[in-house]
Write a protein that holds these residues in place. Structure first.
Motif, mmCIF file in Angstrom:
data_model
loop_
_atom_site.group_PDB
_atom_site.id
_atom_site.type_symbol
_atom_site.label_atom_id
_atom_site.label_comp_id
_atom_site.label_asym_id
_atom_site.label_seq_id
_atom_site.Cartn_x
_atom_site.Cartn_y
_atom_site.Cartn_z
ATOM 1 N N HIS A 2 -29.578 95.492 79.183
ATOM 2 C CA HIS A 2 -30.421 95.923 78.019
ATOM 3 C C HIS A 2 -30.804 94.738 77.004
ATOM 4 O O HIS A 2 -29.776 94.229 76.388
ATOM 5 N N LEU A 3 -31.827 94.252 76.964
ATOM 6 C CA LEU A 3 -32.430 93.321 76.190
ATOM 7 C C LEU A 3 -33.323 93.522 75.078
ATOM 8 O O LEU A 3 -34.538 94.291 75.569
ATOM 9 N N GLY A 4 -33.254 93.044 74.037
ATOM 10 C CA GLY A 4 -34.395 93.532 72.943
ATOM 11 C C GLY A 4 -35.245 92.401 73.332
ATOM 12 O O GLY A 4 -35.221 91.273 73.873
ATOM 13 N N GLN A 5 -36.695 92.846 72.936
ATOM 14 C CA GLN A 5 -37.812 91.937 72.904
ATOM 15 C C GLN A 5 -37.558 90.370 72.492
ATOM 16 O O GLN A 5 -37.736 89.418 73.118
ATOM 17 N N ARG A 6 -36.936 90.493 71.258
ATOM 18 C CA ARG A 6 -36.839 89.023 70.789
ATOM 19 C C ARG A 6 -35.734 88.380 71.602
ATOM 20 O O ARG A 6 -35.797 87.145 71.776
ATOM 21 N N TRP A 51 -36.479 90.124 86.076
ATOM 22 C CA TRP A 51 -36.117 91.655 86.745
ATOM 23 C C TRP A 51 -35.489 92.467 85.766
ATOM 24 O O TRP A 51 -36.203 93.650 85.507
ATOM 25 N N ALA A 52 -34.983 92.202 84.747
ATOM 26 C CA ALA A 52 -34.367 93.017 83.654
ATOM 27 C C ALA A 52 -35.239 93.561 82.683
ATOM 28 O O ALA A 52 -35.167 94.540 82.104
ATOM 29 N N THR A 53 -36.470 92.449 82.592
ATOM 30 C CA THR A 53 -37.522 93.108 81.701
ATOM 31 C C THR A 53 -38.701 93.453 82.552
ATOM 32 O O THR A 53 -39.819 93.653 81.720
ATOM 33 N N GLY A 54 -38.408 93.969 83.832
ATOM 34 C CA GLY A 54 -39.649 94.666 84.254
ATOM 35 C C GLY A 54 -40.754 93.794 84.952
ATOM 36 O O GLY A 54 -41.849 94.277 85.335
ATOM 37 N N ARG A 55 -40.440 92.591 84.929
ATOM 38 C CA ARG A 55 -41.472 91.755 85.500
ATOM 39 C C ARG A 55 -41.089 91.090 86.893
ATOM 40 O O ARG A 55 -40.568 90.026 87.203
ATOM 41 N N ARG A 56 -41.225 92.333 87.681
ATOM 42 C CA ARG A 56 -40.776 92.023 89.154
ATOM 43 C C ARG A 56 -41.450 90.769 90.076
ATOM 44 O O ARG A 56 -40.917 90.193 90.659
ATOM 45 N N ALA A 57 -42.705 90.923 89.927
ATOM 46 C CA ALA A 57 -43.403 89.852 90.695
ATOM 47 C C ALA A 57 -42.955 88.294 90.130
ATOM 48 O O ALA A 57 -42.688 87.570 90.880
ATOM 49 N N GLU A 58 -42.722 88.115 88.782
ATOM 50 C CA GLU A 58 -42.316 86.857 88.432
ATOM 51 C C GLU A 58 -41.020 86.603 88.745
ATOM 52 O O GLU A 58 -40.513 85.455 89.221
ATOM 53 N N ALA A 59 -40.089 87.653 88.845
ATOM 54 C CA ALA A 59 -38.794 87.692 89.216
ATOM 55 C C ALA A 59 -38.721 87.175 90.836
ATOM 56 O O ALA A 59 -37.903 86.351 91.228
#
Length: 76
Positions: A2-6, A51-59
């Motif tokens: 879990h990461l905050g946006q910042r 991946w953890a931030t939902g950016r699957r294609a970039e991952a």
């Protein structure tokens, strides 16, 4: 994870800087496999963050780059 946006933005900035530095080292010292391995590790870490931030294609892209470099390193 879990990461905050910042925190995610700061982590991405730092990981991109790490990748850039590792790329430079790997180019400057192509005969030193540990520099290439460090670059691969940085790419994998960046992929994990994506991946953890939902950016699957970039991952997937970061992991594919890292795996291609790992294959090239293994062939040396």
């Amino acid at each position: 994870v879990h990461l905050g946006q910042r925190n995610a933005a700061e982590a991405e900035k730092l990981l991109r800087e790490a990748v850039a530095l590792r790329e430079a080292l790997a180019r400057e010292h192509p005969g030193r496999p540990h520099d290439q391995a460090d670059l691969i590790s940085a790419r994998i870490a960046l992929g994990k963050l994506h991946w953890a931030t939902g950016r699957r294609a970039e991952a997937a892209r970061a992991w594919e780059e890292g795996l291609a470099e790992l294959g090239a390193l293994a062939d040396k």
